[in-house]
Design an enzyme around this catalytic site. Structure first.
Site, PDB file in Angstrom:
ATOM      1  N   LEU A   1       0.872  -1.175   0.000  1.00 25.31           N
ATOM      2  CA  LEU A   1       0.000   0.000   0.000  1.00 25.31           C
ATOM      3  C   LEU A   1       0.905   1.219   0.000  1.00 25.31           C
ATOM      4  CD1 LEU A   1      -2.640  -0.975   2.737  1.00 25.31           C
ATOM      5  CD2 LEU A   1      -2.941  -1.073   0.263  1.00 25.31           C
ATOM      6  N   ASP A   2       0.495   2.278  -0.699  1.00 25.24           N
ATOM      7  CA  ASP A   2       1.263   3.519  -0.644  1.00 25.24           C
ATOM      8  C   ASP A   2       1.469   3.938   0.800  1.00 25.24           C
ATOM      9  OD1 ASP A   2       1.159   3.525  -3.379  1.00 25.24           O
ATOM     10  OD2 ASP A   2      -0.237   5.208  -3.552  1.00 25.24           O
ATOM     11  N   ARG A   3       2.558   4.605   1.036  1.00 27.47           N
ATOM     12  CA  ARG A   3       2.899   5.011   2.408  1.00 27.47           C
ATOM     13  C   ARG A   3       1.766   5.786   3.081  1.00 27.47           C
ATOM     14  NH1 ARG A   3       8.604   7.679   4.352  1.00 27.47           N
ATOM     15  NH2 ARG A   3       8.081   7.889   6.560  1.00 27.47           N
TER      16      ARG A   3
END
Length: 208
Positions: free
Chosen positions: A47-49
């Site tokens: 998942l994106d940060r």
């Protein structure tokens, strides 16, 4: 660390915003190791940060390999919820684009013509509610490109609320993108596994 489910092979937990999903100090595998007191925790999807929500991690090399196979073969299902500025032209549909990653800018752009490095990106969406100029949207990914949801919606003047990379609007909140659903086969037993979790009732989720 919020653990949703665990057994000898997998851990399903909630990734907080601004925590990396990759294996490094302070990343999700590191935090889960500390929480469970075990060393063998492996990332199988990212998942994106800045994104929050459900994430599954493997507890063995064999489990990681099997889950990775399901992802490669399109058998691992992921759905997201998002709140976007504006209202899509139709309440349910598909976005299909070519995406090009600019590594120097660390951004993904929609391009109109095929070119070196451009990749097909497809998602399905459904509008769940509209209020105060914002829309709550359910998103199912058919492909998994970097920043795909953020770039595809932003290119249609529907930037995600709280997105500081793809929106020019200033929102006083974290990005409204939540990993809402995971569906896969258990890596050892083959049993279908499904997990759903609603986002917390804070702005902008509590509006739409």
């Amino acid at each position: 660390m919020q653990i949703i489910y665990e057994d000898a092979d997998i851990v399903v937990c909630v990734k907080p915003a601004r925590v990396l999903s990759t294996d490094e100090p302070g990343g999700m595998p590191d935090l889960v190791r500390q929480e469970l007191g075990t060393q063998d925790i492996r990332t199988v999807h990212r998942l994106d940060r800045v994104v929050s929500g459900l994430m599954v991690l493997a507890r063995s090399a064999a489990a990681a390999s099997e889950l990775s196979r399901q992802i490669r073969e399109g058998k691992f299902q992921k759905e997201y919820l998002a709140v976007v500025h504006g209202v899509p032209q139709v309440s349910q549909g598909t976005y299909a684009d070519l995406l090009l990653r600019n590594k120097a800018e660390r951004k993904t752009y929609v391009v109109q013509e095929p070119e070196k490095g451009a990749q097909e990106a497809i998602l399905d969406y459904r509008v769940l509610g509209v209020r105060e100029g914002m829309s709550r949207v359910q998103i199912t990914l058919r492909t998994g490109r970097t920043h795909q949801i953020r770039a595809q919606f932003s290119s249609r003047n529907l930037p995600l609320v709280g997105d500081r990379k793809y929106s020019l609007l200033e929102d006083d909140c974290e990005i409204a993108l939540w990993s809402h659903y995971l569906g896969f086969m258990h890596p050892k037993t083959g049993k279908p596994m499904e997990f759903r979790l609603e986002p917390p009732p804070v702005y902008p989720w509590n509006l739409v």
